[in-house]
Design a protein around this motif. Structure first.
Motif, short mmCIF file in Angstrom:
data_model
loop_
_atom_site.label_atom_id
_atom_site.label_comp_id
_atom_site.label_asym_id
_atom_site.label_seq_id
_atom_site.Cartn_x
_atom_site.Cartn_y
_atom_site.Cartn_z
N LEU A 88 0.73 -0.93 0.09
CA LEU A 88 0.42 0.20 0.13
C LEU A 88 0.62 1.32 0.10
O LEU A 88 0.00 2.29 -0.30
CB LEU A 88 -0.96 0.24 1.02
CG LEU A 88 -2.10 -1.05 1.74
CD1 LEU A 88 -3.06 -1.03 2.45
CD2 LEU A 88 -2.86 -0.48 0.01
N ASP A 89 2.18 1.36 0.16
CA ASP A 89 3.05 2.24 -0.07
C ASP A 89 3.70 2.64 -1.68
O ASP A 89 4.67 1.63 -1.97
CB ASP A 89 4.29 1.92 1.37
CG ASP A 89 5.08 3.14 0.96
OD1 ASP A 89 5.11 3.98 0.62
OD2 ASP A 89 6.29 2.89 1.91
N ASP A 90 2.69 4.10 -1.90
CA ASP A 90 3.43 4.53 -2.98
C ASP A 90 5.39 4.67 -3.14
O ASP A 90 5.09 5.62 -4.10
CB ASP A 90 2.25 5.06 -3.59
CG ASP A 90 1.45 3.99 -3.90
OD1 ASP A 90 1.54 3.14 -5.04
OD2 ASP A 90 0.41 4.72 -5.15
N THR A 91 5.98 4.67 -2.25
CA THR A 91 6.97 6.11 -2.25
C THR A 91 7.99 6.13 -2.20
O THR A 91 7.96 4.04 -2.10
CB THR A 91 7.61 5.75 -0.81
OG1 THR A 91 6.65 5.99 0.43
CG2 THR A 91 8.59 6.72 -0.43
N PRO A 92 8.58 5.89 -3.70
CA PRO A 92 9.64 5.89 -4.83
C PRO A 92 10.90 5.27 -3.51
O PRO A 92 11.27 6.24 -2.88
CB PRO A 92 9.79 7.25 -5.40
CG PRO A 92 8.95 8.15 -5.27
CD PRO A 92 7.99 7.39 -3.90
N ASP A 93 11.32 4.32 -3.71
CA ASP A 93 12.54 3.29 -3.51
C ASP A 93 13.54 3.37 -3.55
O ASP A 93 13.63 1.87 -4.28
CB ASP A 93 11.96 2.73 -2.01
CG ASP A 93 13.32 2.38 -1.31
OD1 ASP A 93 13.83 2.72 -1.03
OD2 ASP A 93 12.77 1.73 -0.18
N PRO A 94 14.29 4.07 -4.15
CA PRO A 94 15.22 3.20 -6.21
C PRO A 94 16.42 2.66 -4.62
O PRO A 94 16.92 1.63 -5.50
CB PRO A 94 15.59 4.58 -6.03
CG PRO A 94 16.03 5.37 -4.92
CD PRO A 94 14.18 5.84 -4.53
N GLY A 95 16.24 2.79 -3.74
CA GLY A 95 17.81 1.89 -2.84
C GLY A 95 16.74 0.62 -2.51
O GLY A 95 18.29 -0.23 -2.08
N THR A 96 16.28 0.05 -2.51
CA THR A 96 16.08 -1.08 -2.58
C THR A 96 15.31 -1.85 -3.41
O THR A 96 15.31 -3.44 -4.07
CB THR A 96 14.79 -1.93 -1.69
OG1 THR A 96 12.87 -0.81 -2.40
CG2 THR A 96 14.46 -1.06 -0.35
#
Length: 262
Positions: A235-243
């Motif tokens: 449910l988390d639309d946060t961009p997270d290029p680190g993962t």
């Protein structure tokens, strides 16, 4: 199978969306309509009211004509602006009876619509072997005959072959695909890999929650920890290029497992 009237998946919002869809499809297709079926999470039993799409299949007697295509495009434009939380979360295809029965990947472009794409004609690839299995074995009939009379038998090896082909597509993606930057999409990728591994092992197609539960007990580290973290991302639309690099390493590892099992 029909969806029971008291089924908890049929929230008032879901029911209203399905009623609008079926009514509109009847009007657009008239005598070319054979049946309307639920597939995806509503059929497999893992529908999440907060994050799932309403996945459907419409079967036609003949390929959709240009006039019918225009009528369906108008229908989906109207459905998309309804005051309903699922207005932008319909995902489905319109496939004629002959093409559906023994479906060959990339044989034909069929009308399709989704939460990430507008109504259009699009290719239906190897993953439609899996979708046809869901419709045949678990599909929910909203209108029309038993889906088992429309979809030919699909063997465990058919499922495995489809998964391997789909994994080759996943493995062809760049190391950091832009479309997977959001955590929710990364969760989708991780859990799709869990389902693929389960199918390769068993020849069965599970729901994603069942595949995740299996992976948490069966996979080696570091993948088991990644799968565990993915459960909090859907449910988390946060961009997270680190993962993203770790997710893609898991994708490539899974694709390698698929090739090794072929």
């Amino acid at each position: 199978m029909p969806l029971p009237e008291n089924d908890p998946r049929l929230t008032p919002e879901v029911r209203a969306m399905l009623d609008a869809l079926v009514s509109g499809v009847r009007a657009a297709l008239e005598d070319n309509l054979v049946g309307v079926y639920l597939r995806g999470s509503l059929a497999l039993g893992d529908f999440d009211p907060e994050s799932s799409d309403i996945d459907f299949l419409v079967v036609t007697g003949r390929p959709v004509s240009d006039d019918q295509f225009a009528a369906l495009a108008d229908l989906h434009a109207r459905l998309a602006v309804l005051e309903n939380p699922y207005a932008g979360h319909l995902e489905g295809s319109y496939i004629d009876r002959a093409a559906l029965r023994h479906f060959g990947p990339h044989e034909r472009r069929h009308p399709t619509v989704g939460s990430d794409w507008a109504f259009s004609r699009g290719e239906h690839g190897a993953d439609w072997v899996l979708e046809r299995w869901i419709v045949r074995e678990r599909g929910v009939t909203l209108l029309g005959p038993d889906p088992g009379t429309l979809v030919g038998p699909i063997s465990p090896e058919d499922l495995r072959a489809s998964v391997r082909e789909a994994l080759r597509w996943w493995a062809s993606q760049p190391d950091e695909p832009a479309w997977l930057r959001r955590r929710s999409y990364q969760a989708f990728a991780v859990q799709t890999m869990c389902r693929a591994l389960f199918t390769l092992l068993t020849g069965e197609l599970p729901s994603k929650p069942r595949a995740v539960a299996w992976a948490l007990g069966a996979l080696p580290q570091p993948w088991r920890a990644l799968v565990g973290r993915s459960r909090a991302w859907h449910l988390d639309d946060t961009p997270d290029p680190g993962t993203l690099p770790e997710v893609m390493r898991f994708v490539r590892w899974t694709a390698g497992e698929g090739e090794a099992a072929s």
